[in-house]
Design an enzyme around this catalytic site. Structure first.
Site, PDB file in Angstrom:
ATOM      1  N   GLN A   1      51.411  35.286  18.951  1.00  0.00           N
ATOM      2  CA  GLN A   1      51.948  36.584  18.242  1.00  0.00           C
ATOM      3  C   GLN A   1      51.361  36.283  16.577  1.00  0.00           C
ATOM      4  O   GLN A   1      50.941  37.163  16.129  1.00  0.00           O
ATOM      5  CB  GLN A   1      53.183  37.054  18.618  1.00  0.00           C
ATOM      6  CG  GLN A   1      53.538  37.357  19.662  1.00  0.00           C
ATOM      7  CD  GLN A   1      54.162  36.458  20.698  1.00  0.00           C
ATOM      8  OE1 GLN A   1      53.906  35.332  20.408  1.00  0.00           O
ATOM      9  NE2 GLN A   1      55.103  36.971  21.568  1.00  0.00           N
TER      10      GLN A   1
ATOM     11  N   ASN B   1      65.921  35.557  19.169  1.00  0.00           N
ATOM     12  CA  ASN B   1      64.458  36.075  18.618  1.00  0.00           C
ATOM     13  C   ASN B   1      63.515  35.360  19.256  1.00  0.00           C
ATOM     14  O   ASN B   1      64.045  34.064  19.850  1.00  0.00           O
ATOM     15  CB  ASN B   1      64.370  36.159  17.093  1.00  0.00           C
ATOM     16  CG  ASN B   1      63.124  36.724  16.576  1.00  0.00           C
ATOM     17  OD1 ASN B   1      62.594  37.668  17.093  1.00  0.00           O
ATOM     18  ND2 ASN B   1      62.419  36.116  15.578  1.00  0.00           N
ATOM     19  N   LYS B   2      62.350  35.409  18.976  1.00  0.00           N
ATOM     20  CA  LYS B   2      61.192  34.507  19.574  1.00  0.00           C
ATOM     21  C   LYS B   2      61.619  33.086  19.738  1.00  0.00           C
ATOM     22  O   LYS B   2      61.954  32.556  18.578  1.00  0.00           O
ATOM     23  CB  LYS B   2      59.747  34.813  19.050  1.00  0.00           C
ATOM     24  CG  LYS B   2      58.730  34.094  19.447  1.00  0.00           C
ATOM     25  CD  LYS B   2      58.596  34.285  20.843  1.00  0.00           C
ATOM     26  CE  LYS B   2      58.354  35.922  21.536  1.00  0.00           C
ATOM     27  NZ  LYS B   2      58.649  35.806  23.154  1.00  0.00           N
TER      28      LYS B   2
ATOM     29  N   ASP C   1      65.390  40.175  18.442  1.00  0.00           N
ATOM     30  CA  ASP C   1      65.352  41.008  19.907  1.00  0.00           C
ATOM     31  C   ASP C   1      66.959  41.388  20.199  1.00  0.00           C
ATOM     32  O   ASP C   1      67.092  42.344  21.049  1.00  0.00           O
ATOM     33  CB  ASP C   1      64.790  40.143  20.939  1.00  0.00           C
ATOM     34  CG  ASP C   1      63.284  40.003  20.741  1.00  0.00           C
ATOM     35  OD1 ASP C   1      63.017  39.191  20.051  1.00  0.00           O
ATOM     36  OD2 ASP C   1      62.510  40.962  21.225  1.00  0.00           O
TER      37      ASP C   1
ATOM     38  N   ARG D   1      55.063  44.510  22.988  1.00  0.00           N
ATOM     39  CA  ARG D   1      55.902  43.626  22.951  1.00  0.00           C
ATOM     40  C   ARG D   1      56.423  43.830  21.562  1.00  0.00           C
ATOM     41  O   ARG D   1      55.934  44.753  20.675  1.00  0.00           O
ATOM     42  CB  ARG D   1      55.448  42.204  23.124  1.00  0.00           C
ATOM     43  CG  ARG D   1      54.224  41.847  22.816  1.00  0.00           C
ATOM     44  CD  ARG D   1      53.532  41.948  21.509  1.00  0.00           C
ATOM     45  NE  ARG D   1      54.574  41.300  20.606  1.00  0.00           N
ATOM     46  CZ  ARG D   1      54.766  41.612  19.101  1.00  0.00           C
ATOM     47  NH1 ARG D   1      53.949  42.464  18.642  1.00  0.00           N
ATOM     48  NH2 ARG D   1      55.664  40.887  18.465  1.00  0.00           N
ATOM     49  N   GLY D   2      57.575  43.205  21.247  1.00  0.00           N
ATOM     50  CA  GLY D   2      58.459  43.495  20.039  1.00  0.00           C
ATOM     51  C   GLY D   2      59.625  44.304  20.505  1.00  0.00           C
ATOM     52  O   GLY D   2      59.198  45.486  20.871  1.00  0.00           O
ATOM     53  N   ALA D   3      60.770  44.121  19.963  1.00  0.00           N
ATOM     54  CA  ALA D   3      61.938  44.840  20.403  1.00  0.00           C
ATOM     55  C   ALA D   3      61.866  46.388  20.101  1.00  0.00           C
ATOM     56  O   ALA D   3      62.098  47.073  21.238  1.00  0.00           O
ATOM     57  CB  ALA D   3      63.099  43.951  19.978  1.00  0.00           C
TER      58      ALA D   3
ATOM     59  N   ARG E   1      62.211  43.619  31.085  1.00  0.00           N
ATOM     60  CA  ARG E   1      62.438  42.490  30.351  1.00  0.00           C
ATOM     61  C   ARG E   1      63.814  42.589  29.980  1.00  0.00           C
ATOM     62  O   ARG E   1      64.678  43.463  29.680  1.00  0.00           O
ATOM     63  CB  ARG E   1      61.653  42.451  29.090  1.00  0.00           C
ATOM     64  CG  ARG E   1      59.925  42.403  29.177  1.00  0.00           C
ATOM     65  CD  ARG E   1      59.173  41.879  27.949  1.00  0.00           C
ATOM     66  NE  ARG E   1      59.347  40.416  27.852  1.00  0.00           N
ATOM     67  CZ  ARG E   1      58.912  39.807  26.556  1.00  0.00           C
ATOM     68  NH1 ARG E   1      58.156  40.522  25.716  1.00  0.00           N
ATOM     69  NH2 ARG E   1      59.308  38.653  26.303  1.00  0.00           N
TER      70      ARG E   1
END
Lengths: 380, 380
Positions: B227, B278-279, B268, B51-53, B120
């Site tokens: 996270q 973002n998250k 993201d 995960r993580g862009a 995603r």
């Protein structure tokens, strides 16, 4: 009265003991734990078997009554000679044995107050209830320990009954603020489980539903103790009030999407200027509500207002064990070696509060002046 | 180069396969999972093994290369006659068997792209990487499948290496923004684990420390996937960078106490006007930072800026499974019967962003104009 009222009996007097729902294990299990002494009640408060400012106050009142009963029973055994080896008798500290009953009783009671006062620092209802019990004690101090104990027990019963009446009154005032169809965010659990019954914030929701309004609740899960996910969600499901669970960090998104019409939360202490201490995260919700022009209400019995505290800066904020943040219960997920903070409350400045919902009505834009007016004639 | 740089190899090419650290089980265990096809990489992205862009972008690039290798190997087997019953050969759809190699290869590749694109929705780096791989493919489309596959694998390697170089450049620009002694809040994990290495937001912290600055990090735990508690805390502990874990709802309290000097987060997708996806929860942090006059920085490689999206309103926000919010992993605590929402990202309006930290420098007060200027000459 609604048939739903007594669905959750958070605290109850049963067989000469206090029983409290163990809120650490809800909703997986619904179990009562029994309490016979001030020290055990204090431990129940500290470990969050019982939590929520009004419920803590009621529990503390019973803690005082239990201690008086324990002491008077022990003293009775001392004189009756029927049971000189009874456990209650033996629990009296040996240094008291040569003293007369009043000295023994008073010293024991002071010990009881001391342990209860030290149980948790932020919710003022704890100190309010202890102060009220002390005044009752002082009023009958010349009577026998047995008579004092009965009077204190009666007062604890009255504090419990009064709490429910107050919640109903707050509920009626608060319900009038919510439009039919309102989607209302709440944080933590200010429900029946946080009080003697009905609830403060959730009491407003119950009263709105009872008044025929269709409302739906959005519950922040409220890390680390998860009062929202476990307690608020459970209470609302029990009542068939539509409830949606989100993590604490989703509230801003929901507001930005236009999915929140109002916020109602409880409080642990309101300062003389209207600053509101409540469960950690409440401040963030209030700041976001302001940004989105969403009304932010605080359900607040008068017993939660502390005129001895000028502003929120002076409200003591409890920092609890870092274990709570490592994970949940015994399930830990945090990386080893990380430092942890665990402030359990925060302060929302009065400027962010649209209104305080009290049993005497709603105080809009609370400040030092209108709070002083509200509290006129209230016993300190 | 710092000795710390390669401590975390989030993705690596090893024995002709892609290996990715399984981020679902960190920090309890550090394990690599192996990937051989586009479909399996897509599943690894979807299930958040990776995960993580930026890391998703690198993984997707390898997914394309793996698919090309798989197809070219199968086609080789088809002609060599050495291994007509090989699993790779048999995995080719039977409808392709009569067609010539180019048709089979192209159709298989399109299938691979399709499954990766659908993995995603929010992080634009996924689409950016797939677009880049497609262009490379188009540039060598007339060559043999084996040659195409090798060219695509080389490109995936380049995207990985480039990502680390870009993070280092962002780190240097971002580190200059942090004062010695700064206490910096971050949300989610924009670290080595969210990239090919070094990290975006955490890369800024690493670069600041490398430059001799003493900084300390405050990590939001970042429900529901945690996270912050699991990945950011772990990375910082590994690096000996002081890190303090808080629950997401404590950030406002920490700011009000004056314990946060700056915020740095990843992203993201950034829209053409500077709005930042973002998250989930990032928006709340940004609103609070604004209230407390705390600078709010977004570490943002140019590959995360999407000029095709005018404003944040048009960024697709993924809603993930409600299972994630019920608890963590298989441990569920939410009350039965409660409805649940799980938006995985939110949008922070550009007005709340103090600066975008990019590999080309810091864009203060990002807006459509200075972002257009920043992106001049960048390949679309």
């Amino acid at each position: 009265m609604s048939s739903t009222e007594m669905k959750v009996e958070t605290l109850r007097w049963f067989n000469n003991r206090l029983e409290m729902v163990d809120q650490r294990i809800l909703p997986a299990a619904f179990e009562y734990l029994s309490y016979y002494t001030a020290a055990s009640v204090a431990e129940g408060i500290r470990s969050m078997v019982v939590r929520g400012a009004p419920a803590i106050g009621v529990a503390a009142a019973y803690g005082v009554a239990l201690e008086a009963l324990k002491l008077s029973n022990a003293l009775e055994g001392r004189h009756s000679g029927l049971d000189p080896e009874s456990s209650a008798f033996n629990k009296l500290d040996s240094r008291f044995r040569g003293n007369d009953d009043a000295v023994v009783f008073n010293a024991g009671m002071e010990e009881g107050f001391k342990v209860l006062v030290a149980s948790r620092p932020t919710a003022v209802n704890l100190f309010w209830a202890l102060q009220r019990m002390r005044k009752v004690w002082e009023g009958v101090a010349t009577q026998s320990p047995q008579e004092i104990a009965q009077r204190l027990l009666a007062e604890a019963h009255e504090i419990l009954a009064e709490d429910i009446r107050i919640n109903k009154a707050m509920g009626a005032h608060g319900a009038a603020l919510l439009k039919d169809g309102a989607r209302v965010l709440t944080h933590c659990n200010a429900g029946a489980l946080a009080t003697a019954g009905w609830g403060t914030a959730l009491g407003v929701f119950r009263s709105a539903v009872e008044a025929g309004k269709k409302i739906s609740v959005i519950a922040d899960e409220t890390r680390p103790f998860l009062q929202g996910a476990r307690l608020t969600a459970w209470e609302m499901v029990q009542e068939n009030i539509p409830v949606t669970l989100i993590t604490d960090n989703m509230a801003g998104y929901m507001m930005a999407q236009g999915e929140i019409d109002a916020v109602v939360v409880g409080t642990d202490r309101v300062a003389a200027n209207g600053d509101v201490a409540n469960k950690i995260g409440t401040y963030m919700v209030a700041v976001l509500a302001k940004r989105h022009n969403i009304p932010f209400y605080v359900a607040c019995p008068l017993s939660t207002i502390d005129l001895n505290i000028a502003t929120g800066k002076d409200i003591p904020i409890e920092e609890r064990s870092v274990e709570e943040v490592k994970g949940f219960r015994d399930y830990h997920w945090a990386a080893e070696g990380v430092k942890i903070r665990n402030p359990s409350f925060d302060v929302t400045p009065a400027e962010l509060v649209t209104g305080l919902i009290t049993e005497r009505g709603v105080v809009l834009q609370p400040d030092a002046q209108n709070i002083r007016k509200l509290m006129r004639g209230v016993q300190g």
